[in-house]
Design a protein around this motif. Structure first.
Motif, PDB file in Angstrom:
ATOM      1  N   ARG A 123     -23.800 -19.063 -39.079  1.00  0.00           N
ATOM      2  CA  ARG A 123     -25.410 -19.511 -38.908  1.00  0.00           C
ATOM      3  C   ARG A 123     -25.988 -19.530 -40.517  1.00  0.00           C
ATOM      4  O   ARG A 123     -25.504 -18.952 -41.239  1.00  0.00           O
ATOM      5  CB  ARG A 123     -26.032 -18.375 -38.286  1.00  0.00           C
ATOM      6  N   ASN A 124     -26.884 -20.297 -40.661  1.00  0.00           N
ATOM      7  CA  ASN A 124     -27.636 -20.786 -41.796  1.00  0.00           C
ATOM      8  C   ASN A 124     -28.781 -19.624 -41.836  1.00  0.00           C
ATOM      9  O   ASN A 124     -28.754 -18.721 -40.949  1.00  0.00           O
ATOM     10  CB  ASN A 124     -28.290 -22.101 -41.791  1.00  0.00           C
ATOM     11  N   ALA A 125     -29.640 -19.715 -42.978  1.00  0.00           N
ATOM     12  CA  ALA A 125     -30.700 -18.630 -42.969  1.00  0.00           C
ATOM     13  C   ALA A 125     -31.795 -18.801 -41.871  1.00  0.00           C
ATOM     14  O   ALA A 125     -32.326 -17.662 -41.645  1.00  0.00           O
ATOM     15  CB  ALA A 125     -31.576 -19.149 -44.292  1.00  0.00           C
ATOM     16  N   GLU A 126     -31.747 -19.999 -41.204  1.00  0.00           N
ATOM     17  CA  GLU A 126     -33.047 -19.906 -40.077  1.00  0.00           C
ATOM     18  C   GLU A 126     -32.236 -19.540 -38.841  1.00  0.00           C
ATOM     19  O   GLU A 126     -32.886 -19.372 -37.699  1.00  0.00           O
ATOM     20  CB  GLU A 126     -33.275 -21.403 -39.975  1.00  0.00           C
ATOM     21  N   GLY A 127     -30.842 -19.229 -38.992  1.00  0.00           N
ATOM     22  CA  GLY A 127     -30.344 -18.618 -37.485  1.00  0.00           C
ATOM     23  C   GLY A 127     -29.645 -19.662 -36.980  1.00  0.00           C
ATOM     24  O   GLY A 127     -29.151 -19.296 -35.671  1.00  0.00           O
ATOM     25  N   THR A 128     -29.767 -20.751 -37.197  1.00  0.00           N
ATOM     26  CA  THR A 128     -29.093 -22.010 -36.669  1.00  0.00           C
ATOM     27  C   THR A 128     -27.862 -21.870 -36.850  1.00  0.00           C
ATOM     28  O   THR A 128     -26.986 -22.045 -37.887  1.00  0.00           O
ATOM     29  CB  THR A 128     -29.608 -23.270 -37.133  1.00  0.00           C
ATOM     30  N   THR A 129     -26.852 -22.051 -35.712  1.00  0.00           N
ATOM     31  CA  THR A 129     -25.230 -22.417 -35.835  1.00  0.00           C
ATOM     32  C   THR A 129     -24.965 -23.481 -36.710  1.00  0.00           C
ATOM     33  O   THR A 129     -25.514 -24.617 -36.508  1.00  0.00           O
ATOM     34  CB  THR A 129     -24.982 -22.437 -34.235  1.00  0.00           C
ATOM     35  N   THR A 130     -24.196 -23.131 -37.382  1.00  0.00           N
ATOM     36  CA  THR A 130     -23.627 -24.550 -38.463  1.00  0.00           C
ATOM     37  C   THR A 130     -22.151 -24.632 -38.226  1.00  0.00           C
ATOM     38  O   THR A 130     -21.697 -25.452 -38.808  1.00  0.00           O
ATOM     39  CB  THR A 130     -23.892 -23.987 -39.728  1.00  0.00           C
ATOM     40  N   GLY A 131     -21.585 -23.701 -37.684  1.00  0.00           N
ATOM     41  CA  GLY A 131     -20.020 -23.756 -37.486  1.00  0.00           C
ATOM     42  C   GLY A 131     -19.270 -22.778 -36.519  1.00  0.00           C
ATOM     43  O   GLY A 131     -19.929 -21.767 -36.353  1.00  0.00           O
ATOM     44  N   LEU A 132     -17.945 -23.004 -36.526  1.00  0.00           N
ATOM     45  CA  LEU A 132     -17.263 -22.035 -35.758  1.00  0.00           C
ATOM     46  C   LEU A 132     -16.106 -21.821 -36.619  1.00  0.00           C
ATOM     47  O   LEU A 132     -15.439 -22.655 -36.791  1.00  0.00           O
ATOM     48  CB  LEU A 132     -17.291 -22.500 -34.567  1.00  0.00           C
ATOM     49  N   ILE A 133     -15.565 -20.398 -36.862  1.00  0.00           N
ATOM     50  CA  ILE A 133     -14.314 -20.452 -37.115  1.00  0.00           C
ATOM     51  C   ILE A 133     -13.509 -19.737 -36.356  1.00  0.00           C
ATOM     52  O   ILE A 133     -13.826 -18.417 -35.829  1.00  0.00           O
ATOM     53  CB  ILE A 133     -14.648 -19.554 -38.821  1.00  0.00           C
ATOM     54  N   CYS A 134     -12.461 -20.193 -36.307  1.00  0.00           N
ATOM     55  CA  CYS A 134     -11.371 -19.595 -35.393  1.00  0.00           C
ATOM     56  C   CYS A 134      -9.988 -19.562 -35.911  1.00  0.00           C
ATOM     57  O   CYS A 134      -9.607 -20.044 -36.633  1.00  0.00           O
ATOM     58  CB  CYS A 134     -11.087 -20.700 -34.165  1.00  0.00           C
TER      59      CYS A 134
END
Length: 124
Positions: A14-25
């Motif tokens: 997540r970024n500083a605003e809490g928005t999902t920016t990616g997924l690490i698997c």
């Protein structure tokens, strides 16, 4: 084809605003590890069964040898009396048969226990 056991770990970024920016698997093939653990569990199970067998045989040794020894001794004492001392002479064949049976059973029990000792390297 074959079935593989895969362990998957996922993490959301997540970024500083809490928005999902990616997924690490991350994925890892755990098939070999599961097979190793299963094999160890089976080995432990077999060892537990063998321990139970050993405990049973030790208990059987005490519980059967002691009364059999007493039975054999008593029958030997009774059979050592002269026939004139018997109120029923017809008991002699029965006592002889009982003695043979008790001695035979004692030998069998000893053989079973000796085999167990040989299996575990306690008797040569």
């Amino acid at each position: 084809g074959r079935i593989a056991l895969i362990l998957v770990t996922a993490s959301v970024t997540r970024n500083a605003e809490g928005t999902t920016t990616g997924l690490i698997c991350l994925g890892a093939d755990m098939t070999a590890e599961c097979e190793r653990l299963t094999s160890e569990a089976q080995r432990a199970h077999v060892e537990a069964i063998n321990d139970s067998k050993d405990k049973f045989l030790a208990c059987m040794s005490h519980e059967m040898r002691t009364p059999l020894s007493a039975l054999i001794g008593l029958i030997q004492l009774i059979s050592a009396k002269p026939a004139a001392d018997w109120s029923h002479v017809s008991l002699q064949p029965l006592i002889a048969s009982a003695l043979r049976s008790a001695e035979h059973l004692y030998v069998l029990v000893c053989d079973v226990l000796d085999m167990s000792k040989v299996q575990h390297g306690k008797l040569s």
